[in-house]
Design a protein around this motif. Sequence first.
Motif, PDB file in Angstrom:
ATOM      1  N   GLY A  81      34.828  20.435  -4.956  1.00 14.17           N
ATOM      2  CA  GLY A  81      35.525  19.766  -6.044  1.00 14.17           C
ATOM      3  C   GLY A  81      35.567  20.696  -7.246  1.00 14.17           C
ATOM      4  O   GLY A  81      34.520  21.121  -7.741  1.00 14.17           O
ATOM      5  N   THR A 111      37.705  14.354  -9.379  1.00  9.08           N
ATOM      6  CA  THR A 111      36.936  15.271  -8.540  1.00  9.08           C
ATOM      7  C   THR A 111      35.716  14.589  -7.932  1.00  9.08           C
ATOM      8  O   THR A 111      35.404  14.767  -6.755  1.00  9.08           O
ATOM      9  CB  THR A 111      36.499  16.496  -9.364  1.00  9.08           C
ATOM     10  N   ILE A 112      35.023  13.793  -8.741  1.00  8.35           N
ATOM     11  CA  ILE A 112      33.812  13.110  -8.277  1.00  8.35           C
ATOM     12  C   ILE A 112      34.110  12.184  -7.103  1.00  8.35           C
ATOM     13  O   ILE A 112      33.334  12.092  -6.149  1.00  8.35           O
ATOM     14  CB  ILE A 112      33.172  12.312  -9.440  1.00  8.35           C
ATOM     15  N   LYS A 163      35.997  12.482  -4.722  1.00 13.47           N
ATOM     16  CA  LYS A 163      36.120  13.185  -3.432  1.00 13.47           C
ATOM     17  C   LYS A 163      34.780  13.247  -2.702  1.00 13.47           C
ATOM     18  O   LYS A 163      34.733  13.466  -1.504  1.00 13.47           O
ATOM     19  CB  LYS A 163      36.636  14.618  -3.650  1.00 13.47           C
ATOM     20  N   ASN A 164      33.686  13.089  -3.468  1.00 13.33           N
ATOM     21  CA  ASN A 164      32.335  13.113  -2.894  1.00 13.33           C
ATOM     22  C   ASN A 164      32.075  14.428  -2.151  1.00 13.33           C
ATOM     23  O   ASN A 164      31.602  14.444  -1.006  1.00 13.33           O
ATOM     24  CB  ASN A 164      32.146  11.921  -1.947  1.00 13.33           C
ATOM     25  N   CYS A 165      32.397  15.534  -2.814  1.00 13.96           N
ATOM     26  CA  CYS A 165      32.251  16.857  -2.191  1.00 13.96           C
ATOM     27  C   CYS A 165      30.808  17.341  -2.275  1.00 13.96           C
ATOM     28  O   CYS A 165      30.098  17.045  -3.238  1.00 13.96           O
ATOM     29  CB  CYS A 165      33.151  17.871  -2.902  1.00 13.96           C
ATOM     30  N   VAL A 177      30.421  20.934  -6.257  1.00 11.47           N
ATOM     31  CA  VAL A 177      31.277  20.581  -7.396  1.00 11.47           C
ATOM     32  C   VAL A 177      31.182  21.682  -8.438  1.00 11.47           C
ATOM     33  O   VAL A 177      30.083  22.135  -8.781  1.00 11.47           O
ATOM     34  CB  VAL A 177      30.862  19.230  -8.020  1.00 11.47           C
ATOM     35  N   THR A 220      25.927  21.766  -7.782  1.00  7.90           N
ATOM     36  CA  THR A 220      26.801  21.749  -8.968  1.00  7.90           C
ATOM     37  C   THR A 220      26.756  23.095  -9.671  1.00  7.90           C
ATOM     38  O   THR A 220      25.691  23.650  -9.923  1.00  7.90           O
ATOM     39  CB  THR A 220      26.356  20.633  -9.947  1.00  7.90           C
TER      40      THR A 220
END
Length: 597
Positions: A429, A502-503, A505-507, A510, A540
């Motif tokens: 993300g 973006t969040i 999407k649960n990637c 990030v 992250t």
Amino acid sequence: MKEFKKLIHFTKGFGLIYVLGIISVIISQGITILNPLVLKTTIDSIIGERAVDSFTVSKIINFLGGRDELRGKLWKIGLIIICIALFRGVFLFLKNTLSSKAAEGIAENIKNRLYDHIQKLPYEYHTKVDTGDLIQRCTSDVDTVRRFLAIQLMEVIGSLFMLMFTLVIMFNLSTKMAMVSISVLPITFSFAIIFFKKVRKDFQASDEAEASLSTVLQENLTGIRVVKAFSRQKYEVENFDKKNKEHRDLTYRLIRNLSIYWAFSDFVSFFQIGLVLIVGSYFTVTGSITLGTLIAFTTYVNMLVWPVRQMGRTLTDMGKAFVSIGRIDDILKQPIEILSPTGREPIIYGGIDFENIYFAYDEGKYVLKDISFSINPGETIAFIGPTGSGKSSLVHLLPRLYEYNQGSIKIDGIELNTIDKYWIRKNIGLVLQEPFLYAKTIKENIKLADPNLSDIKVYEAAKTASIHEDIIEFENKYETLVGERGVSLSGGQKQRMAIARTIIKNCPIVIFDDSLSAVDTATDIEIRSALTARKDKATTIIISHRISTVSEADMIYVIDKGRIIQKGKHRELINKEGLYKRVYEIQSSYENRSKCI
């Protein structure tokens, strides 16, 4: 020509229709040449006493009642001419209908192919081209090709067959009159070819100037806030006026050259018609040809001269179409980005290893030099450094927007460039520094990655991004239209919308590319706390110029001039001499002064 070969690829589903249109125009031209023959036969062999020299024509006359019958009932001849016009009209209608239908379908194919191809072009290509120029090629140039197929190419085919039919009949009627009738045609045709080659460059220059003008307009409308904020209206008007004058001058030169051609071709055409009348009259008086033949030739010479004259205009239009085809092909021949070359789609947990990475946009000019670091799954790391130090370039390597030149990047122990781009981007993300929102509702923007997501997930993502409270204050809440590029929202709201998008999407990875800069410190802390508290905590990566944003990261890397010059936790770095400590002291001093005020 190679341009026609390029067009063939777009005729799928419409080739047969277009061929039927071509057959219709050929038949209509064949019918057109019958009228002068009917007039010649009427004058020479029905009103006059000359014997009919055609078995087919003789049979038709006998079928209609014979010469004496027709001489007393000339209205039957008029009826034949009307029938010929009717049949010609039917086939012209078919030609126009079929060619237009095919041209519209082919234009649709081109637009779909262009749009699909543009989506597949690499990110690097889009950073180097003008948006206005791309729009010009996808709209104006495609429309030029459509008109070429619907009108101009049909005119060329019709003119060629008209010339062929007419010449055959003229030489059958009188060889010497036919020679007189075509005496000036080589001059007209040669001038048309020379003119076509010259004016093609003018068409291209005018087209490119129009594209440049479109770019200026597009940039102005897109950046209207900046224009207003910096009072740049006068500069923008002057810049547009400059481009507009360039387009005007180039187009005027094109029109002037076209005017020269029309004037010359008109003179030659009328000279040809006058020559036929003068010589034909002499031959008629001396008995070399009949009056009916003279009348037929005066009609046929128009059928002969005007298509040749029009061919110059058609050739120039073809030149413009060929320029457009070339401009379209310039896009289509660009190599597309292969998103799934290997089919390798491993489970991504979030472990990242950079080993001696070098990267350059231009050969030899490295913006990243010998970058090495490691991130464990679920960790939060941060990059800080001066503008232009290479922070964004570094994180753009992870989703493979660019490919690294030397070194190794591994995701969970797997070399990055062996993982399909589609898969790696699906699992990363990326929140960019300048968020882009579509002119849709807030909910549609947040659900962009997956329109089938439930509203509950949308609300959760919005709360994590600290934008939920703002949204429910809008009159239409999540159904609020944000306008083009999110113009109805503040900078911070747009940024938080992009974070929520973006969040959701649960990637597993990030990246925040300086995307928290538009929010205040309190909201920044709120967002980071919410991210940390998530059960499915992702790896992250944060890029920021703000010390408070990066201070809680598990590891902080300081980058300057493409190299990592410091690394450590916040407490370690503020106690070491270096860039991080200097930035910290400057920002702390500024915050303290702000509190005092």
